[in-house]
Design a protein around this motif. Sequence first.
Motif, short mmCIF file in Angstrom:
data_model
loop_
_atom_site.label_atom_id
_atom_site.label_comp_id
_atom_site.label_asym_id
_atom_site.label_seq_id
_atom_site.Cartn_x
_atom_site.Cartn_y
_atom_site.Cartn_z
N VAL A 71 4.68 55.47 11.44
CA VAL A 71 4.12 56.83 11.42
C VAL A 71 5.07 57.78 10.71
O VAL A 71 4.65 58.57 9.84
CB VAL A 71 3.85 57.30 12.86
N ILE A 72 6.36 57.72 11.04
CA ILE A 72 7.35 58.59 10.39
C ILE A 72 7.38 58.33 8.88
O ILE A 72 7.44 59.25 8.07
CB ILE A 72 8.74 58.34 11.01
N SER A 73 7.31 57.07 8.52
CA SER A 73 7.33 56.69 7.10
C SER A 73 6.10 57.24 6.37
O SER A 73 6.20 57.73 5.24
CB SER A 73 7.39 55.17 6.99
N ALA A 74 4.93 57.19 7.04
CA ALA A 74 3.70 57.67 6.40
C ALA A 74 3.64 59.18 6.31
O ALA A 74 3.07 59.74 5.36
CB ALA A 74 2.50 57.15 7.19
N LEU A 75 4.23 59.88 7.29
CA LEU A 75 4.20 61.36 7.27
C LEU A 75 5.10 61.93 6.19
O LEU A 75 4.91 63.07 5.75
CB LEU A 75 4.61 61.90 8.65
N ARG A 76 6.12 61.16 5.78
CA ARG A 76 7.05 61.63 4.74
C ARG A 76 7.18 60.56 3.64
O ARG A 76 8.23 59.95 3.47
CB ARG A 76 8.43 61.91 5.35
N PRO A 77 6.10 60.32 2.92
CA PRO A 77 6.14 59.27 1.88
C PRO A 77 7.17 59.58 0.79
O PRO A 77 7.33 60.74 0.38
CB PRO A 77 4.71 59.27 1.33
N ASN A 78 7.85 58.52 0.37
CA ASN A 78 8.87 58.61 -0.68
C ASN A 78 10.09 59.44 -0.29
O ASN A 78 10.87 59.82 -1.16
CB ASN A 78 8.26 59.18 -1.98
N GLY A 128 -6.53 74.85 11.67
CA GLY A 128 -5.31 75.40 12.26
C GLY A 128 -4.73 74.57 13.38
O GLY A 128 -3.87 75.05 14.14
N LEU A 129 -5.19 73.31 13.51
CA LEU A 129 -4.62 72.45 14.56
C LEU A 129 -3.16 72.15 14.24
O LEU A 129 -2.76 72.06 13.08
CB LEU A 129 -5.41 71.14 14.64
N ARG A 130 -2.40 72.02 15.29
CA ARG A 130 -0.98 71.70 15.10
C ARG A 130 -0.84 70.31 14.49
O ARG A 130 -1.65 69.42 14.76
CB ARG A 130 -0.25 71.77 16.44
N GLU A 131 0.21 70.12 13.71
CA GLU A 131 0.40 68.84 13.01
C GLU A 131 0.52 67.67 13.97
O GLU A 131 0.06 66.56 13.69
CB GLU A 131 1.65 68.93 12.11
N ARG A 132 1.13 67.95 15.14
CA ARG A 132 1.27 66.87 16.12
C ARG A 132 -0.09 66.40 16.62
O ARG A 132 -0.33 65.21 16.81
CB ARG A 132 2.13 67.36 17.30
N VAL A 133 -1.02 67.38 16.82
CA VAL A 133 -2.37 67.02 17.29
C VAL A 133 -3.11 66.25 16.19
O VAL A 133 -3.80 65.26 16.47
CB VAL A 133 -3.14 68.31 17.67
N VAL A 134 -2.96 66.72 14.95
CA VAL A 134 -3.62 66.04 13.83
C VAL A 134 -3.12 64.60 13.72
O VAL A 134 -3.91 63.65 13.54
CB VAL A 134 -3.37 66.80 12.51
N THR A 135 -1.81 64.44 13.86
CA THR A 135 -1.22 63.09 13.70
C THR A 135 -1.61 62.16 14.84
O THR A 135 -2.09 61.05 14.62
CB THR A 135 0.32 63.21 13.62
N HIS A 150 -5.97 62.54 15.81
CA HIS A 150 -6.96 62.23 14.77
C HIS A 150 -6.51 61.07 13.87
O HIS A 150 -7.28 60.16 13.63
CB HIS A 150 -7.23 63.48 13.92
N ALA A 151 -5.29 61.14 13.36
CA ALA A 151 -4.87 60.13 12.39
C ALA A 151 -4.50 58.80 13.06
O ALA A 151 -5.06 57.75 12.73
CB ALA A 151 -3.68 60.67 11.59
N LEU A 152 -3.56 58.86 14.02
CA LEU A 152 -3.07 57.61 14.62
C LEU A 152 -4.17 56.86 15.35
O LEU A 152 -4.25 55.63 15.28
CB LEU A 152 -1.90 57.91 15.57
N ARG A 153 -5.03 57.59 16.04
CA ARG A 153 -6.09 56.92 16.80
C ARG A 153 -7.03 56.15 15.88
O ARG A 153 -7.48 55.07 16.18
CB ARG A 153 -6.87 57.95 17.60
N ASN A 154 -7.34 56.76 14.71
CA ASN A 154 -8.22 56.08 13.76
C ASN A 154 -7.51 54.96 13.00
O ASN A 154 -8.17 54.11 12.40
CB ASN A 154 -8.79 57.09 12.76
N ALA A 155 -6.19 55.00 13.02
CA ALA A 155 -5.43 53.96 12.31
C ALA A 155 -5.09 52.77 13.21
O ALA A 155 -4.50 51.79 12.75
CB ALA A 155 -4.13 54.56 11.75
N LEU A 156 -5.47 52.87 14.50
CA LEU A 156 -5.03 51.85 15.46
C LEU A 156 -5.72 50.50 15.30
O LEU A 156 -5.14 49.47 15.66
CB LEU A 156 -5.24 52.36 16.89
N ILE A 157 -6.97 50.49 14.79
CA ILE A 157 -7.71 49.22 14.72
C ILE A 157 -6.94 48.14 13.94
O ILE A 157 -6.70 47.04 14.46
CB ILE A 157 -9.10 49.43 14.12
#
Length: 306
Positions: free
Chosen positions: A118-125, A212-219, A222-229
């Motif tokens: 997750v950390i790697s994906a949030l700050r690519p490169n 305006g959702l906080r980045e933590r909520v978005v990550t 929304h993002a991590l839950r959909n990436a779990l499969i």
Amino acid sequence: MLSYLLRRSLIALPSILGVIVIVFAMVRLAPGDPAVLLAGEFASAETVERIRERFGLNEPPHVQFGIFMRDLVQGDLGNSTRTRRPVIDELARYFPSTLELASAAILIALLIGVPAGVISALRPNSVADVTVTLIALIGVSMPVFWFGLLAILYFSVQLGWFPVQGRGTLAHVVLPAVTLGVSSTAIIARMTRSSMLEILSQDFIRTARSKGLRERVVTNKHALRNALIPIVTVGGLEFGTLMAGAVLTETVFNWPGIGRLLVDSILARDYPVVQGAVLLISVSFIVINILVDLLYALIDPRIRYD
């Protein structure tokens, strides 16, 4: 859910039957007379003949397979030619150790691999992304036995933090679990990064941020839950691989698991135990995959099994 479980179990039956056929053929296709292999190199002719009668080796192959299936259904895998104990008792004695080790290893892999991905994906490169990628590459490439020996040399011999070998306390689990989980941690981290990058580029993520959702909520929501499969899929496959691939780790750390039992049995030509161990590991792998399928509905409510 129950009907899906039944359907999934029925679909798994051909795989299990295929494994049984391979296990049955394993001893019969080995070089030499199976009866001599089972009885031992220096066994008398009477003993070899008794073994041949006991396992029905004088019968045609299809009759032998019928006898093998009959005994298998009754839970009779024969007796170990090395210890003379029932094979089922040998497996029951060693399997919990392997299950404990593989569970600890996959837990470590998930606890480290998912956050790192997750950390790697949030700050690519970024520096963090390059560092995680480099460590993951080393983790995948490093031989398990070499990492285990280095861990013993540094953490056990020099620092004295953990026991060198054996099983019994939590301290005994740490080094073998970390060693076994290194490769899985790297694979899960890479899969998490890839899956998260794909999800983070979706429109609904941009919509969530524009609201305006906080980045933590978005990550996290929304993002991590959909990436779990895909992460759960890889985690399940890795768990099965750890169950089957703990041979080197158990040998390096003298861990009394099914992998070490398998190696010792192969060296001693204890084929009934080899058959039972291979069958048990294969069925475990299939069961883990069924459980992973059931987890999909818990992760994503849109998935229905009706």
